[in-house]
Write a protein that holds these residues in place. Structure first.
Motif, PDB file in Angstrom:
ATOM      1  N   SER B  33     -24.760 -51.252  69.216  1.00  0.00           N
ATOM      2  CA  SER B  33     -24.665 -52.538  69.906  1.00  0.00           C
ATOM      3  C   SER B  33     -25.302 -52.441  71.283  1.00  0.00           C
ATOM      4  O   SER B  33     -25.430 -51.360  71.846  1.00  0.00           O
ATOM      5  N   TRP B  34     -25.664 -53.596  71.802  1.00  0.00           N
ATOM      6  CA  TRP B  34     -26.142 -53.696  73.182  1.00  0.00           C
ATOM      7  C   TRP B  34     -25.319 -54.743  73.914  1.00  0.00           C
ATOM      8  O   TRP B  34     -25.064 -55.823  73.384  1.00  0.00           O
ATOM      9  N   TYR B  35     -24.905 -54.390  75.130  1.00  0.00           N
ATOM     10  CA  TYR B  35     -24.117 -55.282  75.972  1.00  0.00           C
ATOM     11  C   TYR B  35     -24.786 -55.409  77.330  1.00  0.00           C
ATOM     12  O   TYR B  35     -25.375 -54.458  77.843  1.00  0.00           O
ATOM     13  N   GLN B  36     -24.645 -56.596  77.915  1.00  0.00           N
ATOM     14  CA  GLN B  36     -25.143 -56.864  79.264  1.00  0.00           C
ATOM     15  C   GLN B  36     -23.945 -57.006  80.191  1.00  0.00           C
ATOM     16  O   GLN B  36     -22.927 -57.597  79.810  1.00  0.00           O
ATOM     17  N   GLN B  37     -24.061 -56.471  81.398  1.00  0.00           N
ATOM     18  CA  GLN B  37     -22.980 -56.595  82.368  1.00  0.00           C
ATOM     19  C   GLN B  37     -23.557 -56.947  83.730  1.00  0.00           C
ATOM     20  O   GLN B  37     -24.381 -56.210  84.270  1.00  0.00           O
ATOM     21  N   HIS B  38     -23.097 -58.069  84.263  1.00  0.00           N
ATOM     22  CA  HIS B  38     -23.498 -58.486  85.603  1.00  0.00           C
ATOM     23  C   HIS B  38     -22.424 -58.101  86.592  1.00  0.00           C
ATOM     24  O   HIS B  38     -21.262 -58.485  86.440  1.00  0.00           O
ATOM     25  N   ASP B  39     -22.812 -57.315  87.630  1.00  0.00           N
ATOM     26  CA  ASP B  39     -21.939 -57.018  88.775  1.00  0.00           C
ATOM     27  C   ASP B  39     -20.533 -56.595  88.364  1.00  0.00           C
ATOM     28  O   ASP B  39     -19.548 -57.079  88.932  1.00  0.00           O
TER      29      ASP B  39
END
Lengths: 115, 112
Positions: B33-39
């Protein structure tokens, strides 16, 4: 879009005190998880929970940690006697089904600061 | 042991294409899986590969080669809002719930 809700957003606690982090997963999801992320580091698995019992726990999840689903909506993580190294972001996640390719959905996290 | 390797930082300009690689060594591999995380906020699901090949979702694509224990996330037509951390995560079978094992994350900086 349904969301995972976590409260509080920030918890400051004295070392040695008990904390309870709360999560309301998406309503028709059956699999629940807690992860933690120490500042600047990767997200680490703590525990998975299904059918009212723990499915798996990591080495981090020692006797000081416990999880509970006290009613049909809440999922809680309790740390009995907090230590300085418990300071981290704690994320609750949930998934609809176990063996499918369904993604895990994460909440916004609780920032736990131990003084 | 179980480990995932991805670059710590990547920089690209707006409108460009960037590829973030991930190699893994885990037991009980079911998918990447790929996840994006902002700040430091909520990890947001982007993509999942259970089988070899390319999965495309809008500007984002993800590739998996199980024989090489390798995958990548491809971001096209980069926008400033894509500046974030990107994590690859292996779905490892555990009981019947499937925990995620995350990489260290790649910080993507998009410049004008």
């Amino acid at each position: 879009e349904p969301e995972v809700t976590q409260t509080p957003s920030h918890q400051v606690t004295q070392m040695g005190q008990e904390v309870i982090l709360r999560c309301v997963p998406i309503s028709n999801h059956l699999y629940f998880y807690w992860y933690r992320q120490i500042l600047g580091q990767k997200v680490e698995f703590l525990v998975s929970f299904y059918n009212n019992e723990i499915s798996e726990k990591s080495e981090i999840f020692d006797d000081q940690f416990s999880v509970e689903r006290p009613d049909g909506s809440n999922f809680t993580l309790k740390i009995r006697s907090t230590k300085l190294e418990d300071s981290a972001m704690y994320f609750c996640a949930c998934k609809k089904e176990g063996d499918s390719n369904q993604p895990q959905h994460f909440g916004d996290g609780t920032r736990l600061s131990i003084l | 042991g179980q480990s995932l390797e991805q670059p710590s930082e990547v920089t690209a300009v707006e409108g460009a294409i960037v590829q973030i690689n991930c190699t893994y060594q885990t037991s009980g591999f079911y998918g990447l899986s790929w996840y994006q995380q902002h700040d430091g906020g909520a990890p947001t699901f982007l993509s999942y590969n259970a089988l070899d090949g390319l999965e495309e979702t809008g500007r984002f694509s993800s590739f998996l080669s199980r024989s090489d224990s390798y995958g990548y996330l491809l971001l096209q037509e980069l926008q400033m809002k894509d500046s974030a951390s990107y994590f690859c995560a292996v779905r490892a079978f555990s009981g019947n719930t499937g925990k995620l094992i995350f990489g260290q994350g790649t910080t993507l900086q998009v410049k004008p």
